[in-house]
Scaffold this motif. Structure first.
Motif, PDB file in Angstrom:
ATOM      1  N   MET A   1       0.831  -1.197   0.000  1.00 17.28           N
ATOM      2  CA  MET A   1       0.000   0.000   0.000  1.00 17.28           C
ATOM      3  C   MET A   1       0.873   1.258   0.000  1.00 17.28           C
ATOM      4  SD  MET A   1      -3.143   0.948   2.569  1.00 17.28           S
ATOM      5  CE  MET A   1      -3.999  -0.540   2.118  1.00 17.28           C
ATOM      6  N   GLY A   2       2.046   1.153   0.595  1.00 19.14           N
ATOM      7  CA  GLY A   2       2.950   2.297   0.603  1.00 19.14           C
ATOM      8  C   GLY A   2       3.368   2.691  -0.795  1.00 19.14           C
ATOM      9  N   PHE A   3       3.532   1.697  -1.680  1.00 23.76           N
ATOM     10  CA  PHE A   3       3.898   2.000  -3.058  1.00 23.76           C
ATOM     11  C   PHE A   3       2.767   2.755  -3.766  1.00 23.76           C
ATOM     12  CE2 PHE A   3       6.713  -1.922  -2.754  1.00 23.76           C
ATOM     13  CZ  PHE A   3       7.840  -1.151  -2.487  1.00 23.76           C
ATOM     14  N   TYR A   4       1.518   2.367  -3.501  1.00 20.99           N
ATOM     15  CA  TYR A   4       0.386   3.075  -4.093  1.00 20.99           C
ATOM     16  C   TYR A   4       0.373   4.534  -3.629  1.00 20.99           C
ATOM     17  CZ  TYR A   4      -1.953  -1.065  -5.993  1.00 20.99           C
ATOM     18  OH  TYR A   4      -2.277  -2.174  -6.730  1.00 20.99           O
ATOM     19  N   VAL A   5       0.644   4.748  -2.353  1.00 24.72           N
ATOM     20  CA  VAL A   5       0.661   6.111  -1.817  1.00 24.72           C
ATOM     21  C   VAL A   5       1.754   6.932  -2.497  1.00 24.72           C
ATOM     22  CG1 VAL A   5       1.057   7.494   0.259  1.00 24.72           C
ATOM     23  CG2 VAL A   5      -0.318   5.412   0.392  1.00 24.72           C
ATOM     24  N   ARG A   6       2.931   6.323  -2.668  1.00 28.31           N
ATOM     25  CA  ARG A   6       4.020   7.048  -3.331  1.00 28.31           C
ATOM     26  C   ARG A   6       3.670   7.388  -4.773  1.00 28.31           C
ATOM     27  NH1 ARG A   6       9.239   8.404  -3.757  1.00 28.31           N
ATOM     28  NH2 ARG A   6      10.260   8.035  -5.758  1.00 28.31           N
ATOM     29  N   VAL A   7       3.119   6.406  -5.493  1.00 32.21           N
ATOM     30  CA  VAL A   7       2.756   6.639  -6.892  1.00 32.21           C
ATOM     31  C   VAL A   7       1.710   7.735  -6.996  1.00 32.21           C
ATOM     32  CG1 VAL A   7       1.559   5.606  -8.855  1.00 32.21           C
ATOM     33  CG2 VAL A   7       3.428   4.372  -7.752  1.00 32.21           C
ATOM     34  N   GLU A   8       0.694   7.688  -6.127  1.00 33.38           N
ATOM     35  CA  GLU A   8      -0.349   8.710  -6.170  1.00 33.38           C
ATOM     36  C   GLU A   8       0.209  10.075  -5.801  1.00 33.38           C
ATOM     37  OE1 GLU A   8      -3.832  10.175  -7.224  1.00 33.38           O
ATOM     38  OE2 GLU A   8      -3.300   8.041  -7.364  1.00 33.38           O
ATOM     39  N   ALA A   9       1.138  10.130  -4.864  1.00 28.22           N
ATOM     40  CA  ALA A   9       1.765  11.407  -4.501  1.00 28.22           C
ATOM     41  C   ALA A   9       2.565  11.969  -5.665  1.00 28.22           C
ATOM     42  CB  ALA A   9       2.664  11.211  -3.283  1.00 28.22           C
ATOM     43  N   ARG A  10       3.283  11.101  -6.387  1.00 26.00           N
ATOM     44  CA  ARG A  10       4.037  11.559  -7.547  1.00 26.00           C
ATOM     45  C   ARG A  10       3.103  12.050  -8.650  1.00 26.00           C
ATOM     46  NH1 ARG A  10       9.359  12.542  -7.950  1.00 26.00           N
ATOM     47  NH2 ARG A  10       9.231  11.878 -10.132  1.00 26.00           N
ATOM     48  N   ARG A  11       2.007  11.326  -8.848  1.00 23.40           N
ATOM     49  CA  ARG A  11       1.101  11.690  -9.937  1.00 23.40           C
ATOM     50  C   ARG A  11       0.364  12.996  -9.630  1.00 23.40           C
ATOM     51  NH1 ARG A  11      -2.221   6.912 -12.261  1.00 23.40           N
ATOM     52  NH2 ARG A  11      -2.719   6.628 -10.052  1.00 23.40           N
ATOM     53  N   SER A  12       0.050  13.243  -8.380  1.00 20.68           N
ATOM     54  CA  SER A  12      -0.667  14.466  -8.010  1.00 20.68           C
ATOM     55  C   SER A  12       0.270  15.605  -7.622  1.00 20.68           C
ATOM     56  CB  SER A  12      -1.615  14.175  -6.843  1.00 20.68           C
ATOM     57  OG  SER A  12      -0.892  13.714  -5.716  1.00 20.68           O
ATOM     58  N   HIS A  13       1.592  15.385  -7.765  1.00 12.74           N
ATOM     59  CA  HIS A  13       2.601  16.408  -7.466  1.00 12.74           C
ATOM     60  C   HIS A  13       2.488  16.915  -6.025  1.00 12.74           C
ATOM     61  CE1 HIS A  13       3.373  16.379 -11.753  1.00 12.74           C
ATOM     62  NE2 HIS A  13       2.110  16.713 -12.001  1.00 12.74           N
ATOM     63  N   ALA A  14       2.270  15.964  -5.103  1.00 17.20           N
ATOM     64  CA  ALA A  14       2.192  16.336  -3.691  1.00 17.20           C
ATOM     65  C   ALA A  14       3.586  16.664  -3.167  1.00 17.20           C
ATOM     66  CB  ALA A  14       1.583  15.191  -2.880  1.00 17.20           C
ATOM     67  N   HIS A  15       3.636  17.604  -2.241  1.00 15.65           N
ATOM     68  CA  HIS A  15       4.910  18.033  -1.666  1.00 15.65           C
ATOM     69  C   HIS A  15       4.916  17.739  -0.170  1.00 15.65           C
ATOM     70  CE1 HIS A  15       6.077  20.089  -5.367  1.00 15.65           C
ATOM     71  NE2 HIS A  15       4.851  20.613  -5.412  1.00 15.65           N
ATOM     72  N   ALA A  16       6.091  17.532   0.365  1.00 14.72           N
ATOM     73  CA  ALA A  16       6.234  17.251   1.789  1.00 14.72           C
ATOM     74  C   ALA A  16       5.817  18.468   2.606  1.00 14.72           C
ATOM     75  CB  ALA A  16       7.683  16.872   2.109  1.00 14.72           C
ATOM     76  N   VAL A  17       5.160  18.195   3.709  1.00 14.83           N
ATOM     77  CA  VAL A  17       4.702  19.252   4.601  1.00 14.83           C
ATOM     78  C   VAL A  17       5.752  19.448   5.692  1.00 14.83           C
ATOM     79  CG1 VAL A  17       2.904  19.990   6.197  1.00 14.83           C
ATOM     80  CG2 VAL A  17       2.295  18.692   4.142  1.00 14.83           C
ATOM     81  N   GLU A  18       6.178  20.677   5.855  1.00 10.14           N
ATOM     82  CA  GLU A  18       7.165  20.973   6.891  1.00 10.14           C
ATOM     83  C   GLU A  18       6.501  20.915   8.265  1.00 10.14           C
ATOM     84  OE1 GLU A  18      10.321  21.362   6.513  1.00 10.14           O
ATOM     85  OE2 GLU A  18      10.305  21.257   4.316  1.00 10.14           O
ATOM     86  N   MET A  19       7.076  20.118   9.146  1.00  7.70           N
ATOM     87  CA  MET A  19       6.513  19.955  10.484  1.00  7.70           C
ATOM     88  C   MET A  19       7.612  20.150  11.520  1.00  7.70           C
ATOM     89  SD  MET A  19       4.075  16.609   9.939  1.00  7.70           S
ATOM     90  CE  MET A  19       3.457  16.739  11.616  1.00  7.70           C
ATOM     91  N   ASP A  20       7.204  20.630  12.666  1.00  5.05           N
ATOM     92  CA  ASP A  20       8.139  20.821  13.770  1.00  5.05           C
ATOM     93  C   ASP A  20       8.254  19.497  14.525  1.00  5.05           C
ATOM     94  OD1 ASP A  20       9.795  21.794  15.692  1.00  5.05           O
ATOM     95  OD2 ASP A  20       8.252  22.918  16.783  1.00  5.05           O
ATOM     96  N   VAL A  21       9.201  18.676  14.104  1.00  6.40           N
ATOM     97  CA  VAL A  21       9.371  17.335  14.660  1.00  6.40           C
ATOM     98  C   VAL A  21      10.551  17.336  15.627  1.00  6.40           C
ATOM     99  CG1 VAL A  21       9.761  14.909  14.146  1.00  6.40           C
ATOM    100  CG2 VAL A  21       8.445  16.333  12.562  1.00  6.40           C
ATOM    101  N   ARG A  22      10.324  16.804  16.799  1.00  7.32           N
ATOM    102  CA  ARG A  22      11.387  16.722  17.798  1.00  7.32           C
ATOM    103  C   ARG A  22      12.364  15.611  17.425  1.00  7.32           C
ATOM    104  NH1 ARG A  22       8.453  15.860  23.304  1.00  7.32           N
ATOM    105  NH2 ARG A  22      10.590  16.091  24.091  1.00  7.32           N
TER     106      ARG A  22
END
Length: 382
Positions: A1-22
């Motif tokens: 399922m992770g591969f599907y998420v990656r493919v869909e993110a690439r196809r929809s040109h999704a960008h990483a969200v900047e988060m304040d991670v400790r």
């Protein structure tokens, strides 16, 4: 399922969200004590204590672990935690009671043995067809039962049939290679005294199957015990249950009852049923992994064998996503989609030839690189 998420993110040109991670070290420094109950639970189970005893000691360790943290649990906190745990377990307890009724009915009436015989009869002794029938049964059960209930019911009904076919497959391999132990040959001698001559040398698979069919069903259990060592039989039984457990996960994403998909829809604020059907589609890769459990040494094999299957299996699943979605790092035309599907078959089908796996892996990696280089040109023309 992770591969599907990656493919869909690439196809929809999704960008990483900047988060304040400790940082991880900072989190572990403050909350390392939260891992102690988990360590206690796993350690007790490994050392052979019963699940009930291990769970009880682990609950006590939660309280003790809190006393070495800044937020110590007092008497009121302990009572509140016990009350909340009881409320959360009420639904699970009702489910287990209902499932227990089903399991007892199956055991007392003999439905389990009847179902196993029906599956074996319909499959005609084919392990692949048996897997398809079990998957269909899992799909139907998943429409109305949660994962735990679907697994228990399906394991009660179909685990004996799967175990028997997988164990007989191992036995046939021993006969074909001429490696059948002497104690097992004695059972064949009782059925056909002339079989000892044939068993003394390697034979074809068809001859081995014909020879095994002469053994009465009442003797097959004893034959398996004599021919295959106990550790191997235990791994086969584990693989049979892992197949059922894996397939039962389909109930998480099978409409109309797909609790996981509905929970995700509530978080994402998307239409629940549409989300369920989408989740059902992208979860079809879970039907592939049971093939590895059934036909390879993925469970119970050597470390080298398990790692090899794992690496080629990961590549094969990614190639399968390329076939289903028509997209990897960039869009794939119909020819490239078929090529990706061929790579998936070559990587996932248990043919036992390493050279075919290497060729399929090389072709898929080349296809992946090509789609990655093609993606900028497609985006520029879009």
């Amino acid at each position: 399922m992770g591969f599907y998420v990656r493919v869909e993110a690439r196809r929809s040109h999704a960008h990483a969200v900047e988060m304040d991670v400790r940082p991880v070290k900072e989190v572990l420094k403050e909350g390392w004590h939260c891992l102690l109950p988990l360590v206690v639970l796993v350690a007790l189970l490994i050392y052979g204590f019963t699940p009930t005893y291990a769970a009880g000691i682990s609950i006590i360790s939660v309280v003790l672990a809190s006393w070495i943290s800044p937020k110590k649990m007092g008497l009121r906190d302990i009572l509140d935690a016990l009350a909340q745990g009881s409320r959360n377990m009420a639904t699970t307890a009702m489910l287990l009671v209902a499932v227990g009724l089903v399991v007892n009915v199956v055991a007392m009436t003999g439905i389990g043995n009847t179902f196993s015989l029906m599956v074996t009869d319909w499959a005609g002794g084919s392990l692949l067809i048996t897997l398809v029938l079990v998957a269909l049964a899992s799909l139907v059960l998943g429409m109305g039962l949660p994962v735990t209930a679907a697994y228990i019911v399906l394991a009660t009904l179909s685990a004996p049939a799967l175990y028997s076919l997988m164990a007989e497959r191992e036995l046939i391999e021993l006969i074909v290679n001429g490696n059948l132990p002497e104690t097992a040959r004695a059972i064949f001698m009782l059925v056909d005294p002339n079989s000892l001559t044939a068993l003394a040398a390697p034979m074809s698979e068809a001859q081995a199957v014909a020879l095994l069919e002469q053994v009465p069903p009442d003797f097959k259990g004893q034959l398996l015990d004599q021919a295959i060592n106990a550790d191997k039989l235990a791994m086969i039984l584990l693989a049979a249950h892992m197949i059922i457990f894996w397939l039962s996960q389909d109930s998480n994403v099978t409409p109309p009852v797909c609790l996981t998909a509905f929970a995700a829809a509530a978080i994402a604020r998307t239409p629940p049923m549409m989300t369920g059907f989408t989740a059902w589609k992208i979860a079809k890769g879970l039907y592939i992994v049971p093939l590895l459990f059934a036909y390879t040494g993925f469970i119970g094999g050597s470390i080298d064998e398990v790692l090899t299957i794992f690496v080629f299996g990961i590549l094969g699943l990614y190639a399968f996503v390329g076939l289903m979605e028509g997209y990897l790092e960039g869009p794939l035309n119909i020819v490239l989609r078929i090529l990706s599907g061929a790579c998936a078959v070559g990587l996932l089908w248990p043919h036992g030839q390493l050279v075919f796996d290497l060729i399929a892996a090389a072709v898929f990696i080349a296809l992946f690189i090509y789609s990655r280089r093609l993606a900028p040109a497609v985006e520029a023309t879009a």
